[in-house]
Design a protein around this motif. Structure first.
Motif, PDB file in Angstrom:
ATOM      1  N   SER A   1       0.822  -1.208   0.000  1.00  0.00           N
ATOM      2  CA  SER A   1       0.000   0.000   0.000  1.00  0.00           C
ATOM      3  C   SER A   1       0.853   1.254   0.000  1.00  0.00           C
ATOM      4  CB  SER A   1      -0.915  -0.001   1.232  1.00  0.00           C
ATOM      5  OG  SER A   1      -1.650   1.192   1.328  1.00  0.00           O
ATOM      6  N   ASP A   2       0.266   2.331  -0.518  1.00  0.00           N
ATOM      7  CA  ASP A   2       0.888   3.644  -0.430  1.00  0.00           C
ATOM      8  C   ASP A   2       0.519   4.359   0.858  1.00  0.00           C
ATOM      9  OD1 ASP A   2       2.440   3.719  -2.717  1.00  0.00           O
ATOM     10  OD2 ASP A   2       0.787   4.357  -3.994  1.00  0.00           O
ATOM     11  N   CYS A   3      -0.257   3.691   1.713  1.00  0.00           N
ATOM     12  CA  CYS A   3      -0.533   4.239   3.045  1.00  0.00           C
ATOM     13  C   CYS A   3       0.678   4.012   3.947  1.00  0.00           C
ATOM     14  CB  CYS A   3      -1.760   3.561   3.655  1.00  0.00           C
ATOM     15  SG  CYS A   3      -3.313   3.952   2.843  1.00  0.00           S
ATOM     16  N   ALA A   4       0.985   4.968   4.777  1.00  0.00           N
ATOM     17  CA  ALA A   4       2.132   4.851   5.676  1.00  0.00           C
ATOM     18  C   ALA A   4       1.935   3.680   6.630  1.00  0.00           C
ATOM     19  CB  ALA A   4       2.313   6.144   6.458  1.00  0.00           C
ATOM     20  N   PRO A   5       3.003   2.988   7.018  1.00  0.00           N
ATOM     21  CA  PRO A   5       2.864   1.831   7.907  1.00  0.00           C
ATOM     22  C   PRO A   5       2.356   2.183   9.298  1.00  0.00           C
ATOM     23  CG  PRO A   5       5.173   2.401   7.598  1.00  0.00           C
ATOM     24  CD  PRO A   5       4.398   3.220   6.629  1.00  0.00           C
ATOM     25  N   ASP A   6       2.498   3.460   9.706  1.00  0.00           N
ATOM     26  CA  ASP A   6       2.020   3.864  11.022  1.00  0.00           C
ATOM     27  C   ASP A   6       0.658   4.555  10.971  1.00  0.00           C
ATOM     28  OD1 ASP A   6       2.878   6.127   9.732  1.00  0.00           O
ATOM     29  OD2 ASP A   6       4.153   6.870  11.369  1.00  0.00           O
ATOM     30  N   ALA A   7      -0.043   4.428   9.841  1.00  0.00           N
ATOM     31  CA  ALA A   7      -1.373   5.022   9.723  1.00  0.00           C
ATOM     32  C   ALA A   7      -2.328   4.343  10.706  1.00  0.00           C
ATOM     33  CB  ALA A   7      -1.892   4.878   8.297  1.00  0.00           C
ATOM     34  N   PRO A   8      -3.155   5.100  11.431  1.00  0.00           N
ATOM     35  CA  PRO A   8      -4.069   4.506  12.423  1.00  0.00           C
ATOM     36  C   PRO A   8      -5.025   3.481  11.831  1.00  0.00           C
ATOM     37  CG  PRO A   8      -3.921   6.892  12.717  1.00  0.00           C
ATOM     38  CD  PRO A   8      -3.216   6.575  11.431  1.00  0.00           C
ATOM     39  N   ALA A   9      -5.341   3.590  10.543  1.00  0.00           N
ATOM     40  CA  ALA A   9      -6.305   2.675   9.930  1.00  0.00           C
ATOM     41  C   ALA A   9      -5.874   1.218  10.026  1.00  0.00           C
ATOM     42  CB  ALA A   9      -6.522   3.054   8.465  1.00  0.00           C
ATOM     43  N   TRP A  10      -4.551   0.967  10.018  1.00  0.00           N
ATOM     44  CA  TRP A  10      -4.092  -0.417  10.087  1.00  0.00           C
ATOM     45  C   TRP A  10      -4.526  -1.091  11.386  1.00  0.00           C
ATOM     46  CZ3 TRP A  10      -2.883  -2.336   5.681  1.00  0.00           C
ATOM     47  CH2 TRP A  10      -2.198  -1.587   4.718  1.00  0.00           C
ATOM     48  N   ASP A  11      -4.524  -0.339  12.491  1.00  0.00           N
ATOM     49  CA  ASP A  11      -4.918  -0.912  13.775  1.00  0.00           C
ATOM     50  C   ASP A  11      -6.335  -1.468  13.702  1.00  0.00           C
ATOM     51  OD1 ASP A  11      -2.457  -0.029  14.670  1.00  0.00           O
ATOM     52  OD2 ASP A  11      -3.271   1.795  15.574  1.00  0.00           O
ATOM     53  N   ASP A  12      -7.234  -0.691  13.120  1.00  0.00           N
ATOM     54  CA  ASP A  12      -8.628  -1.119  13.021  1.00  0.00           C
ATOM     55  C   ASP A  12      -8.780  -2.322  12.106  1.00  0.00           C
ATOM     56  OD1 ASP A  12      -9.320   0.985  14.697  1.00  0.00           O
ATOM     57  OD2 ASP A  12      -9.733   2.356  13.028  1.00  0.00           O
ATOM     58  N   ILE A  13      -8.053  -2.317  10.996  1.00  0.00           N
ATOM     59  CA  ILE A  13      -8.179  -3.410  10.022  1.00  0.00           C
ATOM     60  C   ILE A  13      -7.704  -4.723  10.625  1.00  0.00           C
ATOM     61  CG2 ILE A  13      -7.266  -4.299   7.843  1.00  0.00           C
ATOM     62  CD1 ILE A  13      -7.320  -1.335   6.875  1.00  0.00           C
ATOM     63  N   PHE A  14      -6.545  -4.717  11.265  1.00  0.00           N
ATOM     64  CA  PHE A  14      -6.016  -5.951  11.855  1.00  0.00           C
ATOM     65  C   PHE A  14      -6.894  -6.444  12.997  1.00  0.00           C
ATOM     66  CE2 PHE A  14      -1.568  -4.356  10.535  1.00  0.00           C
ATOM     67  CZ  PHE A  14      -1.758  -4.850   9.260  1.00  0.00           C
ATOM     68  N   ALA A  15      -7.327  -5.528  13.863  1.00  0.00           N
ATOM     69  CA  ALA A  15      -8.169  -5.921  15.001  1.00  0.00           C
ATOM     70  C   ALA A  15      -9.510  -6.452  14.518  1.00  0.00           C
ATOM     71  CB  ALA A  15      -8.372  -4.731  15.939  1.00  0.00           C
ATOM     72  N   ASP A  16     -10.084  -5.810  13.510  1.00  0.00           N
ATOM     73  CA  ASP A  16     -11.373  -6.242  12.967  1.00  0.00           C
ATOM     74  C   ASP A  16     -11.269  -7.632  12.354  1.00  0.00           C
ATOM     75  OD1 ASP A  16     -14.120  -5.873  12.211  1.00  0.00           O
ATOM     76  OD2 ASP A  16     -13.436  -5.499  10.170  1.00  0.00           O
ATOM     77  N   LEU A  17     -10.201  -7.878  11.618  1.00  0.00           N
ATOM     78  CA  LEU A  17     -10.001  -9.195  11.010  1.00  0.00           C
ATOM     79  C   LEU A  17      -9.840 -10.259  12.090  1.00  0.00           C
ATOM     80  CD1 LEU A  17      -9.406 -11.106   8.647  1.00  0.00           C
ATOM     81  CD2 LEU A  17      -7.025 -10.329   8.735  1.00  0.00           C
ATOM     82  N   ASP A  18      -9.040  -9.980  13.096  1.00  0.00           N
ATOM     83  CA  ASP A  18      -8.807 -10.934  14.182  1.00  0.00           C
ATOM     84  C   ASP A  18     -10.123 -11.285  14.873  1.00  0.00           C
ATOM     85  OD1 ASP A  18      -7.222 -12.481  15.963  1.00  0.00           O
ATOM     86  OD2 ASP A  18      -7.262 -10.850  17.419  1.00  0.00           O
ATOM     87  N   GLN A  19     -10.909 -10.277  15.221  1.00  0.00           N
ATOM     88  CA  GLN A  19     -12.166 -10.500  15.930  1.00  0.00           C
ATOM     89  C   GLN A  19     -13.183 -11.227  15.060  1.00  0.00           C
ATOM     90  OE1 GLN A  19     -13.283  -6.563  17.202  1.00  0.00           O
ATOM     91  NE2 GLN A  19     -11.450  -6.325  18.479  1.00  0.00           N
ATOM     92  N   ALA A  20     -13.229 -10.869  13.774  1.00  0.00           N
ATOM     93  CA  ALA A  20     -14.200 -11.492  12.885  1.00  0.00           C
ATOM     94  C   ALA A  20     -13.920 -12.977  12.679  1.00  0.00           C
ATOM     95  CB  ALA A  20     -14.205 -10.776  11.534  1.00  0.00           C
ATOM     96  N   LEU A  21     -12.664 -13.342  12.520  1.00  0.00           N
ATOM     97  CA  LEU A  21     -12.317 -14.742  12.329  1.00  0.00           C
ATOM     98  C   LEU A  21     -12.625 -15.561  13.583  1.00  0.00           C
ATOM     99  CD1 LEU A  21      -8.949 -14.538  10.348  1.00  0.00           C
ATOM    100  CD2 LEU A  21     -11.199 -15.183   9.476  1.00  0.00           C
ATOM    101  N   LYS A  22     -12.321 -15.000  14.745  1.00  0.00           N
ATOM    102  CA  LYS A  22     -12.599 -15.720  15.986  1.00  0.00           C
ATOM    103  C   LYS A  22     -14.103 -15.865  16.217  1.00  0.00           C
ATOM    104  CE  LYS A  22      -8.294 -14.530  18.352  1.00  0.00           C
ATOM    105  NZ  LYS A  22      -7.643 -13.700  19.405  1.00  0.00           N
ATOM    106  N   ALA A  23     -14.849 -14.804  15.953  1.00  0.00           N
ATOM    107  CA  ALA A  23     -16.292 -14.852  16.187  1.00  0.00           C
ATOM    108  C   ALA A  23     -16.980 -15.849  15.268  1.00  0.00           C
ATOM    109  CB  ALA A  23     -16.889 -13.456  16.012  1.00  0.00           C
ATOM    110  N   SER A  24     -16.512 -15.924  14.026  1.00  0.00           N
ATOM    111  CA  SER A  24     -17.127 -16.829  13.051  1.00  0.00           C
ATOM    112  C   SER A  24     -16.570 -18.245  13.130  1.00  0.00           C
ATOM    113  CB  SER A  24     -16.909 -16.291  11.638  1.00  0.00           C
ATOM    114  OG  SER A  24     -15.514 -16.267  11.329  1.00  0.00           O
ATOM    115  N   ARG A  25     -15.470 -18.406  13.846  1.00  0.00           N
ATOM    116  CA  ARG A  25     -14.770 -19.685  13.980  1.00  0.00           C
ATOM    117  C   ARG A  25     -14.289 -20.224  12.622  1.00  0.00           C
ATOM    118  NH1 ARG A  25     -18.221 -23.013  18.640  1.00  0.00           N
ATOM    119  NH2 ARG A  25     -18.065 -21.368  20.239  1.00  0.00           N
ATOM    120  N   LEU A  26     -14.073 -19.306  11.697  1.00  0.00           N
ATOM    121  CA  LEU A  26     -13.556 -19.714  10.387  1.00  0.00           C
ATOM    122  C   LEU A  26     -12.044 -19.931  10.408  1.00  0.00           C
ATOM    123  CD1 LEU A  26     -15.571 -17.297   8.054  1.00  0.00           C
ATOM    124  CD2 LEU A  26     -15.972 -19.731   8.428  1.00  0.00           C
ATOM    125  N   GLY A  27     -11.387 -19.339  11.381  1.00  0.00           N
ATOM    126  CA  GLY A  27      -9.938 -19.455  11.445  1.00  0.00           C
ATOM    127  C   GLY A  27      -9.403 -18.477  12.461  1.00  0.00           C
TER     128      GLY A  27
END
Length: 283
Positions: A235-261
């Motif tokens: 990505s051309d987004c900076a590695p310290d952009a706050p958006a990454w925190d939300d994306i990673f946390a959202d993915l982690d929570q969604a996978l655990k909640a759905s038990r897909l992985g």
């Protein structure tokens, strides 16, 4: 004196099987993924050795390697990682350096065999560098690409284009979950990362190491071979952009909640500028 030309040249011969095998189209087929951590006090020594010797002699000198790039995660970036752990023995706080190499499609086995032999040659010369731990190192097969923007950068150029960040997702699908459902769930959660121009996600499946690999290389567990995934986000987004925190946390929570992985590691790296050490004192 006039040069003579044959008015009836012989018909041009098509490519042989050997031609096609040794000069394949420039397509991505396999990658070498290496995330490592130098021992305390050796980071600067490691960085200098790697960029001036091993990057070339250990990988890019191989005939089937066609692109490579180095990345780093400084202390602040590592502190924002999300995941259950790279492995049962290794958490998410280690792995400061990421080294990526692209290998020609159809040339996987020759490249892997060359890599094993080359490591042995370098070891016999005492050229395997300062003390370093391999946090996650292995070969992966390219499995697809996701990109939503019209300004297209092909996968083959992902390490050549000057992206501002490269993010790593080490994932594991739950047994009983279909590949389609798992990929769809992950794709939906990482979609926001593809909203910026030229951004892309590359998907990979792990490969087993060659049987003659050095003993320091850890064979890939059966469960990871069957259920493991690696996704690289450029990505051309900076590695310290706050958006990454939300994306990673959202993915982690969604996978655990759905038990897909589950997400083993989600984190950002920034590219290293060759010859410039502005990071080893901040790991």
């Amino acid at each position: 004196m006039k040069e003579k030309f044959d008015e009836n040249p012989p018909p041009r011969r098509g490519p042989s099987d050997e031609d096609l095998a040794l000069a394949p189209p420039a397509e991505l087929g396999t990658i070498l993924f290496s995330m490592v951590e130098p021992h305390p006090g050796h980071a600067a020594e490691f960085a200098r050795w790697y960029e001036r010797d091993h990057f070339f002699s250990g990988c890019m000198a191989g005939a089937d390697f066609f692109s490579g790039r180095r990345f780093v995660a400084t202390k602040d970036l590592k502190g924002r990682r999300v995941g259950d752990g790279v492995s049962p023995e290794t958490g998410i706080d280690r792995g400061s350096f990421l080294n990526l190499y692209w290998i020609m499609k159809g040339r996987r086995d020759p490249a892997l065999n060359w890599s094993v032999d080359q490591v042995r040659r370098l070891a016999r010369q005492g050229r395997m560098g300062p003390p370093t731990d391999s946090i996650s190192t292995g070969f992966y097969e390219f499995s697809g690409r996701t990109a939503d923007q019209p300004e297209d950068i092909p996968a083959e150029l992902a390490l050549e284009y000057p992206y501002k960040s490269a993010s790593v997702l080490l994932l594991e699908r739950s047994e009983g979950t279909t590949e389609e459902a798992f990929r769809a769930a992950v794709a939906a959660r990482i979609a926001p990362t593809l909203s910026s121009p030229r951004s892309q996600a590359l998907w990979f499946r792990p490969l087993q190491l060659p049987a003659n690999a050095p003993r320091i290389a850890v064979p890939v567990p059966r469960g990871e071979l069957e259920c493991g995934w690696l996704v690289l986000l450029f990505s051309d987004c900076a590695p310290d952009a706050p958006a990454w925190d939300d994306i990673f946390a959202d993915l982690d929570q969604a996978l655990k909640a759905s038990r897909l992985g589950h997400l083993r590691l989600g984190g950002c790296f920034r590219p290293i500028l060759p010859g410039v050490d502005d990071y080893t004192d901040n790991l």
